[in-house]
Design a protein around this motif. Sequence first.
Motif, PDB file in Angstrom:
ATOM      1  N   GLU A  52      23.627  -4.867  10.722  1.00  0.00           N
ATOM      2  CA  GLU A  52      22.630  -4.793   9.662  1.00  0.00           C
ATOM      3  C   GLU A  52      22.176  -3.354   9.479  1.00  0.00           C
ATOM      4  N   GLU A  53      22.027  -2.970   8.219  1.00  0.00           N
ATOM      5  CA  GLU A  53      21.543  -1.632   7.890  1.00  0.00           C
ATOM      6  C   GLU A  53      20.051  -1.731   7.640  1.00  0.00           C
ATOM      7  N   LEU A  54      19.279  -0.881   8.291  1.00  0.00           N
ATOM      8  CA  LEU A  54      17.821  -0.867   8.130  1.00  0.00           C
ATOM      9  C   LEU A  54      17.475   0.165   7.062  1.00  0.00           C
ATOM     10  N   THR A  55      16.912  -0.297   5.981  1.00  0.00           N
ATOM     11  CA  THR A  55      16.751   0.565   4.822  1.00  0.00           C
ATOM     12  C   THR A  55      15.334   0.473   4.255  1.00  0.00           C
ATOM     13  N   GLU A  56      14.859   1.629   3.814  1.00  0.00           N
ATOM     14  CA  GLU A  56      13.525   1.722   3.225  1.00  0.00           C
ATOM     15  C   GLU A  56      13.705   1.936   1.721  1.00  0.00           C
ATOM     16  N   VAL A  57      13.151   1.036   0.931  1.00  0.00           N
ATOM     17  CA  VAL A  57      13.348   1.102  -0.521  1.00  0.00           C
ATOM     18  C   VAL A  57      12.000   1.350  -1.193  1.00  0.00           C
ATOM     19  N   ASP A 117       0.830  -1.210   0.000  1.00  0.00           N
ATOM     20  CA  ASP A 117       0.000   0.000   0.000  1.00  0.00           C
ATOM     21  C   ASP A 117       0.861   1.254   0.000  1.00  0.00           C
ATOM     22  N   ALA A 118       1.948   1.210   0.792  1.00  0.00           N
ATOM     23  CA  ALA A 118       2.831   2.374   0.867  1.00  0.00           C
ATOM     24  C   ALA A 118       3.837   2.379  -0.279  1.00  0.00           C
ATOM     25  N   GLY A 119       3.870   1.290  -1.057  1.00  0.00           N
ATOM     26  CA  GLY A 119       4.838   1.202  -2.154  1.00  0.00           C
ATOM     27  C   GLY A 119       6.266   1.110  -1.675  1.00  0.00           C
ATOM     28  N   LEU A 120       6.462   0.371  -0.586  1.00  0.00           N
ATOM     29  CA  LEU A 120       7.778   0.313   0.054  1.00  0.00           C
ATOM     30  C   LEU A 120       8.203  -1.118   0.353  1.00  0.00           C
ATOM     31  N   ALA A 121       9.511  -1.328   0.358  1.00  0.00           N
ATOM     32  CA  ALA A 121      10.064  -2.535   0.958  1.00  0.00           C
ATOM     33  C   ALA A 121      10.963  -2.100   2.107  1.00  0.00           C
ATOM     34  N   ASN A 122      10.685  -2.629   3.294  1.00  0.00           N
ATOM     35  CA  ASN A 122      11.576  -2.375   4.424  1.00  0.00           C
ATOM     36  C   ASN A 122      12.534  -3.548   4.538  1.00  0.00           C
TER      37      ASN A 122
END
Lengths: 262, 314
Positions: free
Chosen positions: A168-173, A153-158
């Motif tokens: 680990e790097e926490l990234t929003e794509v 819905d948000a068009g995101l991959a966390n």
Amino acid sequence: MKVLVTVKEVAEADDDFSIDGTDIAESDLEYDLNEWDDYAVEAAVQLAEADIADEVVAVTIGPERAEETIRMALAKGVDRAVRVWDDAFEGAFPDVASKIDVFEAVVASEEPDLVLGGVQAADTGFGATGVALAERIGFNHAAVVNDLEVDADAGLANVHRELEGGVEELTEVDLPAVLTVQTGLNEPRYASLRGIRQAQRKEIAPMDLDDLGLDTTDVESTLTLTAMYEPESESDAELIEGDAGEAADRLAEVLREKGVGV
Amino acid sequence: MSVLVVADHRRGELRDVSYELVTAGRELADALDGELAVAVIAGDTDRFAESLNRPGVDRIYTVENGEEFDNTVYTAAVTELVGRSGATAVLAPNSVNGLDYAPAVAERLDIPLVTDAIDFAVDDGLTVTREMYGSKVETTVAVDGDQFCLTLRGGEFAPAEGVGEAEVESVTVDHPDSGARVKGFEEVGGGDVDIADADVLVSVGRGIEEEENLEVVEELAETLGATLSASRPIVDSGWLPKNRQVGQSGKVVTPDVYIAVGISGAVQHVAGMKGSDTIVAINTDPNAPIFDVADYGIVGDLFDVVPELVAQFE
């Protein structure tokens, strides 16, 4: 959303192998689905099971022999597959750009929202195709992903990217995106008997360069494999000989000298 | 014919491979009869530039852009700096971050890419040495092109030392909005045990075959008063927790004695344990790379050797 998974059938060398020209002798190679891609397949199938993905399509560049491997991905829940092969690939050492020429054409016809693939192929170990593909097709990307949550819905991959040294790097794509998947992301399933039966009826569409609107000049490689050899052993290890009992006896002596187990 | 190397840093620290890239970059620049430029992108650019000002570096470009890595920014910045420096060779680290931008840079510039290089030579053109088939073989790859991008494996070149006389130039780079945004970091592998503290490690790998076989090595660890650690496949399979993983993505350990049981010794694993004082390897494959770093080796089946070894201490 539609998920495209890039998979590769890779060759693994037997413990004892010989080199024939610039490759390992065919008789000393065994073929299997690339380990990293197995995790990508699992991730895609889980997205379908969670009703986030409507369709999961696998694409591979590989000869007819690779169908057995692709069939395993279908048995695990991939809906259908595209297998691209052309005489031009026979015996060649394709560079990254030639591979993504093929994947770009497949992306153009499949129009996925998310492309998943393994971090690298176990045989060539290049680790570059996914990120280069993202650049070519104008998708965002993240490499070496070991945790994935898709918010359609948000068009995101966390995602988590597995950096060196236990960080680990926490990234929003933003989607659409290409993600390269690290081992350990999930627990790849074994194909069920039912899955294997169903896979027999699923489509593996064979395509050549012509079908994709490409020709051999598109996949001319800038790289040539000029030599392959076994690396010189740098070992200065004391090899402990004898049967298991004798070897254990000598090793115990060594360990005691080092203060272990005393 | 100049060379651009891209520094690798994370959370305020330059990573070792950055200094190794300077050495490799200088070698390549000498072979090409050109200059060596270093790119420092994001983070504490001034401090990093000072650290990287080593002999042989002609120019350092700094690009200020936030604290952390961002593949949109890196791809744009490296591409821009290649144009600005006229570099014909781009040398990036074969790190997790290096592999998140170098393929995109090569694609954007439409130049050949070879990853995970362990050596190179310039003769009639560029030839790169790299491994294949899980380190079982080395290969040489000839590159057709006047311009190219390489990613360099860490630990293959000596780090550059000393103080140089590079010119430092600050560059502003335009880039689109980031499509992948770093939100934070997480340390993994906390928990009950810190394998980095252990004096003796019994470390288990793929050779153990099944989860229920783990008791074979658990018994050895217990008998020797050692701590149990593992290589990646064991942790990926969920048989041991992440805090037990030795290697590039796990912990780097330097125990007095490291006993590798059924571990082939992939480069990522060796990076995490080669500093151990004494290394013992038990493996069925005499060609396994673990024997290259071992001080003592037994070529044999762990299921035969380990129980005999336990019996020796009982």
